[in-house]
Design a protein around this motif. Sequence first.
Motif, PDB file in Angstrom:
ATOM      1  N   LEU A   1       0.816  -1.151  -0.108  1.00  0.00           N
ATOM      2  CA  LEU A   1      -0.168  -0.015  -0.045  1.00  0.00           C
ATOM      3  C   LEU A   1       0.826   1.317  -0.089  1.00  0.00           C
ATOM      4  O   LEU A   1       0.614   2.230  -0.734  1.00  0.00           O
ATOM      5  N   GLN A   2       1.902   1.373   0.866  1.00  0.00           N
ATOM      6  CA  GLN A   2       2.669   2.544   1.001  1.00  0.00           C
ATOM      7  C   GLN A   2       3.469   2.660  -0.258  1.00  0.00           C
ATOM      8  O   GLN A   2       3.983   3.822  -0.555  1.00  0.00           O
ATOM      9  N   ASN A   3       3.848   1.738  -1.192  1.00  0.00           N
ATOM     10  CA  ASN A   3       4.663   1.959  -2.327  1.00  0.00           C
ATOM     11  C   ASN A   3       3.698   1.982  -3.734  1.00  0.00           C
ATOM     12  O   ASN A   3       4.317   1.369  -4.592  1.00  0.00           O
ATOM     13  N   GLY A   4       2.432   2.036  -3.405  1.00  0.00           N
ATOM     14  CA  GLY A   4       1.635   2.256  -4.565  1.00  0.00           C
ATOM     15  C   GLY A   4       1.378   1.002  -5.277  1.00  0.00           C
ATOM     16  O   GLY A   4       1.240   0.990  -6.580  1.00  0.00           O
ATOM     17  N   ARG A   5       1.339  -0.030  -4.654  1.00  0.00           N
ATOM     18  CA  ARG A   5       0.941  -1.403  -5.197  1.00  0.00           C
ATOM     19  C   ARG A   5      -0.238  -1.997  -4.767  1.00  0.00           C
ATOM     20  O   ARG A   5      -0.172  -3.230  -4.404  1.00  0.00           O
ATOM     21  N   PRO A   6      -1.513  -1.435  -4.608  1.00  0.00           N
ATOM     22  CA  PRO A   6      -2.787  -2.188  -4.020  1.00  0.00           C
ATOM     23  C   PRO A   6      -3.104  -3.381  -5.065  1.00  0.00           C
ATOM     24  O   PRO A   6      -3.667  -4.123  -4.352  1.00  0.00           O
ATOM     25  N   ASP A   7      -2.572  -3.593  -6.404  1.00  0.00           N
ATOM     26  CA  ASP A   7      -2.820  -4.454  -7.030  1.00  0.00           C
ATOM     27  C   ASP A   7      -2.224  -5.951  -6.377  1.00  0.00           C
ATOM     28  O   ASP A   7      -2.893  -6.924  -6.626  1.00  0.00           O
ATOM     29  N   LEU A   8      -1.375  -5.969  -5.920  1.00  0.00           N
ATOM     30  CA  LEU A   8      -0.516  -6.996  -4.928  1.00  0.00           C
ATOM     31  C   LEU A   8      -1.619  -7.326  -3.863  1.00  0.00           C
ATOM     32  O   LEU A   8      -1.515  -8.645  -3.393  1.00  0.00           O
ATOM     33  N   ILE A   9      -2.510  -6.864  -3.304  1.00  0.00           N
ATOM     34  CA  ILE A   9      -3.379  -6.966  -2.462  1.00  0.00           C
ATOM     35  C   ILE A   9      -4.819  -7.267  -2.981  1.00  0.00           C
ATOM     36  O   ILE A   9      -5.473  -8.436  -2.556  1.00  0.00           O
ATOM     37  N   GLU A  10      -5.140  -6.486  -4.013  1.00  0.00           N
ATOM     38  CA  GLU A  10      -6.499  -6.814  -4.613  1.00  0.00           C
ATOM     39  C   GLU A  10      -6.497  -8.318  -5.242  1.00  0.00           C
ATOM     40  O   GLU A  10      -7.606  -8.853  -5.046  1.00  0.00           O
ATOM     41  N   ARG A  11      -5.553  -8.558  -5.846  1.00  0.00           N
ATOM     42  CA  ARG A  11      -5.722 -10.105  -6.737  1.00  0.00           C
ATOM     43  C   ARG A  11      -6.167 -11.260  -5.780  1.00  0.00           C
ATOM     44  O   ARG A  11      -6.759 -11.846  -5.830  1.00  0.00           O
ATOM     45  N   PRO A  12      -5.288 -11.445  -4.707  1.00  0.00           N
ATOM     46  CA  PRO A  12      -5.788 -12.463  -3.537  1.00  0.00           C
ATOM     47  C   PRO A  12      -6.839 -12.389  -3.116  1.00  0.00           C
ATOM     48  O   PRO A  12      -7.733 -13.200  -2.946  1.00  0.00           O
ATOM     49  N   CYS A  13      -7.207 -11.040  -2.724  1.00  0.00           N
ATOM     50  CA  CYS A  13      -8.753 -10.729  -2.306  1.00  0.00           C
ATOM     51  C   CYS A  13      -9.794 -11.191  -3.190  1.00  0.00           C
ATOM     52  O   CYS A  13     -11.008 -11.618  -2.771  1.00  0.00           O
ATOM     53  N   MET A  14      -9.529 -10.868  -4.464  1.00  0.00           N
ATOM     54  CA  MET A  14     -10.555 -11.262  -5.526  1.00  0.00           C
ATOM     55  C   MET A  14     -10.753 -12.589  -5.533  1.00  0.00           C
ATOM     56  O   MET A  14     -11.931 -13.305  -5.777  1.00  0.00           O
ATOM     57  N   LEU A  15      -9.501 -13.362  -5.163  1.00  0.00           N
ATOM     58  CA  LEU A  15      -9.515 -14.804  -5.407  1.00  0.00           C
ATOM     59  C   LEU A  15     -10.385 -15.426  -4.158  1.00  0.00           C
ATOM     60  O   LEU A  15     -11.032 -16.327  -4.199  1.00  0.00           O
ATOM     61  N   ILE A  16     -10.249 -14.757  -2.963  1.00  0.00           N
ATOM     62  CA  ILE A  16     -10.886 -15.114  -1.684  1.00  0.00           C
ATOM     63  C   ILE A  16     -12.258 -14.906  -1.981  1.00  0.00           C
ATOM     64  O   ILE A  16     -13.302 -15.497  -1.718  1.00  0.00           O
ATOM     65  N   ALA A  17     -12.636 -13.637  -2.427  1.00  0.00           N
ATOM     66  CA  ALA A  17     -13.980 -13.272  -2.596  1.00  0.00           C
ATOM     67  C   ALA A  17     -14.873 -14.108  -3.757  1.00  0.00           C
ATOM     68  O   ALA A  17     -16.078 -14.363  -3.459  1.00  0.00           O
ATOM     69  N   THR A  18     -14.167 -14.610  -4.782  1.00  0.00           N
ATOM     70  CA  THR A  18     -14.804 -15.354  -5.838  1.00  0.00           C
ATOM     71  C   THR A  18     -14.891 -16.949  -5.367  1.00  0.00           C
ATOM     72  O   THR A  18     -15.277 -17.844  -6.022  1.00  0.00           O
ATOM     73  N   GLY A  19     -13.939 -17.184  -4.517  1.00  0.00           N
ATOM     74  CA  GLY A  19     -13.929 -18.722  -3.909  1.00  0.00           C
ATOM     75  C   GLY A  19     -13.028 -19.479  -4.819  1.00  0.00           C
ATOM     76  O   GLY A  19     -13.015 -20.643  -4.659  1.00  0.00           O
ATOM     77  N   GLU A  20     -12.093 -18.924  -5.410  1.00  0.00           N
ATOM     78  CA  GLU A  20     -11.088 -19.638  -6.276  1.00  0.00           C
ATOM     79  C   GLU A  20      -9.963 -19.976  -5.629  1.00  0.00           C
ATOM     80  O   GLU A  20      -9.504 -19.426  -4.476  1.00  0.00           O
TER      81      GLU A  20
END
Length: 79
Positions: free
Chosen positions: A60-79
Amino acid sequence: MLRGVPVPAELLLNRLYDLGVFLTSHFAEDHLYALMRRPWRYGEQQCPRQPLLHTMLGCLQNGRPDLIERPCMLIATGE
């Protein structure tokens, strides 16, 4: 962080808000605080030579929220 990411600030703030809502709805506040500072395997795997991205907080501090969003999307979709 806002200066280091080449997207409009409003868009980035909306992404961060959505990410925060997701994380706070799945983790208790005291657990989330600790989780943000623990080693983040996805960040380590995607950016092995960038140690600043090896925790969720570092991502987050270094401008890479995508590195958190991707695993969260996998959790949210059950993959």
